[in-house]
Enzyme design. Structure first.
Site, mmCIF file in Angstrom:
data_model
loop_
_atom_site.group_PDB
_atom_site.id
_atom_site.type_symbol
_atom_site.label_atom_id
_atom_site.label_comp_id
_atom_site.label_asym_id
_atom_site.label_seq_id
_atom_site.Cartn_x
_atom_site.Cartn_y
_atom_site.Cartn_z
ATOM 1 N N ARG A 5 -11.636 1.858 -9.084
ATOM 2 C CA ARG A 5 -10.681 2.936 -9.386
ATOM 3 C C ARG A 5 -10.901 3.478 -10.813
ATOM 4 O O ARG A 5 -11.549 2.817 -11.627
ATOM 5 C CB ARG A 5 -9.250 2.393 -9.251
ATOM 6 C CG ARG A 5 -8.969 2.050 -7.820
ATOM 7 C CD ARG A 5 -7.535 1.696 -7.579
ATOM 8 N NE ARG A 5 -7.361 1.471 -6.159
ATOM 9 C CZ ARG A 5 -6.285 1.769 -5.457
ATOM 10 N NH1 ARG A 5 -5.239 2.292 -6.044
ATOM 11 N NH2 ARG A 5 -6.232 1.539 -4.175
ATOM 12 N N HIS A 21 2.634 3.147 -8.890
ATOM 13 C CA HIS A 21 2.465 1.704 -9.130
ATOM 14 C C HIS A 21 3.691 1.142 -9.870
ATOM 15 O O HIS A 21 4.138 0.035 -9.609
ATOM 16 C CB HIS A 21 1.194 1.438 -9.950
ATOM 17 C CG HIS A 21 -0.069 1.814 -9.223
ATOM 18 N ND1 HIS A 21 -0.303 1.452 -7.922
ATOM 19 C CD2 HIS A 21 -1.168 2.515 -9.615
ATOM 20 C CE1 HIS A 21 -1.491 1.912 -7.534
ATOM 21 N NE2 HIS A 21 -2.031 2.566 -8.539
ATOM 22 N N GLY A 45 0.065 5.385 -4.394
ATOM 23 C CA GLY A 45 -0.548 6.659 -4.785
ATOM 24 C C GLY A 45 0.061 7.813 -4.004
ATOM 25 O O GLY A 45 0.415 8.854 -4.583
ATOM 26 N N ASP A 91 0.837 -1.200 0.000
ATOM 27 C CA ASP A 91 0.000 0.000 0.000
ATOM 28 C C ASP A 91 0.877 1.257 0.000
ATOM 29 O O ASP A 91 1.983 1.238 0.544
ATOM 30 C CB ASP A 91 -0.895 -0.034 1.256
ATOM 31 C CG ASP A 91 -2.081 0.891 1.137
ATOM 32 O OD1 ASP A 91 -2.279 1.500 0.064
ATOM 33 O OD2 ASP A 91 -2.826 1.018 2.131
ATOM 34 N N ARG A 142 -5.371 -2.125 8.558
ATOM 35 C CA ARG A 142 -6.593 -2.902 8.314
ATOM 36 C C ARG A 142 -6.274 -4.003 7.311
ATOM 37 O O ARG A 142 -5.227 -3.982 6.665
ATOM 38 C CB ARG A 142 -7.728 -2.002 7.815
ATOM 39 C CG ARG A 142 -7.391 -1.189 6.596
ATOM 40 C CD ARG A 142 -8.571 -0.369 6.067
ATOM 41 N NE ARG A 142 -8.101 0.528 5.033
ATOM 42 C CZ ARG A 142 -7.750 1.793 5.212
ATOM 43 N NH1 ARG A 142 -7.869 2.347 6.394
ATOM 44 N NH2 ARG A 142 -7.281 2.517 4.214
ATOM 45 N N LEU A 143 -7.232 -4.941 7.167
ATOM 46 C CA LEU A 143 -6.977 -6.106 6.309
ATOM 47 C C LEU A 143 -7.506 -5.944 4.880
ATOM 48 O O LEU A 143 -7.084 -6.670 3.979
ATOM 49 C CB LEU A 143 -7.579 -7.372 6.926
ATOM 50 C CG LEU A 143 -6.840 -7.917 8.153
ATOM 51 C CD1 LEU A 143 -7.501 -9.177 8.657
ATOM 52 C CD2 LEU A 143 -5.371 -8.194 7.816
ATOM 53 N N LEU A 193 11.281 -20.154 -4.018
ATOM 54 C CA LEU A 193 10.176 -19.334 -3.517
ATOM 55 C C LEU A 193 8.950 -19.404 -4.432
ATOM 56 O O LEU A 193 9.078 -19.314 -5.653
ATOM 57 C CB LEU A 193 10.651 -17.868 -3.457
ATOM 58 C CG LEU A 193 9.590 -16.846 -3.084
ATOM 59 C CD1 LEU A 193 9.378 -16.809 -1.570
ATOM 60 C CD2 LEU A 193 9.963 -15.450 -3.580
HETATM 61 C C1 FPP Z 1 -2.258 0.140 -3.212
HETATM 62 O O1 FPP Z 1 -1.693 1.426 -3.184
HETATM 63 C C2 FPP Z 1 -1.652 -0.604 -4.303
HETATM 64 C C3 FPP Z 1 -2.330 -1.248 -5.275
HETATM 65 C C4 FPP Z 1 -3.791 -1.298 -5.353
HETATM 66 C C5 FPP Z 1 -1.617 -1.908 -6.365
HETATM 67 C C6 FPP Z 1 -0.429 -2.662 -5.936
HETATM 68 C C7 FPP Z 1 0.373 -3.001 -7.109
HETATM 69 C C8 FPP Z 1 1.712 -2.952 -7.150
HETATM 70 C C9 FPP Z 1 2.555 -2.612 -6.014
HETATM 71 C C10 FPP Z 1 2.445 -3.325 -8.362
HETATM 72 C C11 FPP Z 1 2.228 -4.783 -8.585
HETATM 73 C C12 FPP Z 1 3.193 -5.342 -9.470
HETATM 74 C C13 FPP Z 1 2.997 -6.480 -10.122
HETATM 75 C C14 FPP Z 1 4.134 -7.095 -10.752
HETATM 76 C C15 FPP Z 1 1.684 -7.127 -10.261
HETATM 77 P P1 FPP Z 1 -2.639 2.664 -3.411
HETATM 78 O O2 FPP Z 1 -2.707 2.949 -4.868
HETATM 79 O O3 FPP Z 1 -3.971 2.444 -2.784
HETATM 80 O O4 FPP Z 1 -1.855 3.789 -2.654
HETATM 81 P P2 FPP Z 1 -2.479 5.005 -1.842
HETATM 82 O O5 FPP Z 1 -3.258 4.403 -0.698
HETATM 83 O O6 FPP Z 1 -1.283 5.765 -1.391
HETATM 84 O O7 FPP Z 1 -3.346 5.780 -2.790
#
Ligand code: FPP
Length: 264
Positions: free
Chosen positions: A89, A55, A41, A38, A212-213, A149
């Site tokens: 989103r 991302h 953004g 998380d 949170r989960l 892994l």
């Molecule tokens: C949450 O952060 C993140 C996600 C919903 C996407 C997670 C994806 C990646 C880390 C890349 C994955 C890579 C591969 C190879 C599949 P958020 O966007 O909610 O962040 P914020 O809470 O700061 O807005």
């Protein structure tokens, strides 16, 4: 480059990364680590960049953390890459997130193979765009014989949906007289979850300060240790991962029992 990183002394520790890995390996290692990645953004916003830049940077963290998880000897790393709720989103962000597995795997598949990593996935696969499915399937097939892994991407995954599907399967089996109600127990439910072939997570990590989960592995995390950090996912590095594992190794897991000699 890797050598330099391994020799680097880490914040909050006088030891190099490689010494910390050595120490961690001499104690109990969590077999299965699950991560809610998380803060992408917010990472982007802090730099006045579009969310998708966060991302993209988060994808590079996936590479780093996969490598160190494998080095430590963790057996399964489950990463929450896209939840069933993430469809809410903006379309442009969803399209980008659906392209990331393709970019990640086309860039890093050779090194995953070299590291003996096995790519797997949980979630509702059918609803993913064809290009996302193809990229993941290609990596799953190319790494299916690997024994290191397990890199398990939770893609279009939601724990409540998983539990609903599990209940439906079990009810169907009882309706067909293939099961009786008395056969329904925890192991049977485990056996019908998407994670039936995996051990339960020993450790859950969530980055970015959220505690949170978010509909992630609700059944499977019943006895897991939780580690929350304020670090945003794109900034989560080898040292942060070691912090979480070291913290885990100091915990006393009792699984509902009492400690040591339980005579009153
Ligand atoms: C949450 O952060 C993140 C996600 C919903 C996407 C997670 C994806 C990646 C880390 C890349 C994955 C890579 C591969 C190879 C599949 P958020 O966007 O909610 O962040 P914020 O809470 O700061 O807005």
């Amino acid at each position: 480059m890797l050598e330099k990183l391994l020799r680097k002394k880490t914040k909050g520790s006088d030891l190099s990364i490689s010494d910390r890995i050595k120490n961690v390996k001499s104690r109990t290692i969590p077999s299965h680590v699950a991560i809610i990645m998380d803060g992408n953004g917010r990472w982007a916003k802090q730099r006045s960049l579009p969310r998708i830049a966060g991302h993209h940077e988060g994808m590079k963290t996936v590479r780093k953390i996969t490598r160190i998880a494998n080095d430590i000897g963790i057996k399964v790393l489950t990463l929450y890459a896209f939840s069933t709720e993430n469809w809410k989103r903006p379309k442009m962000e969803i399209d980008f997130l659906m392209k990331l597995p393709g970019e990640f795997l086309s860039t890093y598949l050779p090194e995953l193979i070299e590291q003996n990593v096995k790519v797997e996935t949980i979630g509702n696969f059918d609803a993913l765009p064809p290009h996302t499915k193809e990229a993941i399937l290609k990596a799953v097939e190319a790494t299916s014989m690997n024994t290191g892994l397990v890199l398990n991407f939770a893609m279009n995954y939601g724990s409540r949906l998983e539990i609903v599907e599990t209940v439906k399967e079990i009810v169907q089996l009882t309706a067909n007289n293939q099961l009786s109600i008395d056969d329904i127990n925890e192991s049977l439910i485990d056996a019908h979850l998407m994670t039936s072939h995996l051990p339960e997570p020993d450790l859950l990590i969530r980055t970015s300060g959220e505690v949170r989960l978010s509909n992630f592995m609700l059944w499977q995390l019943a006895y897991s240790e939780f580690s929350f950090t304020d670090v945003l996912w794109p900034d989560f590095d080898e040292s942060c991962m070691l912090n979480a594992i070291e913290e885990f190794q100091k915990r006393n897991r009792r699984f509902g029992s009492v400690e040591g000699d339980n005579e009153l």
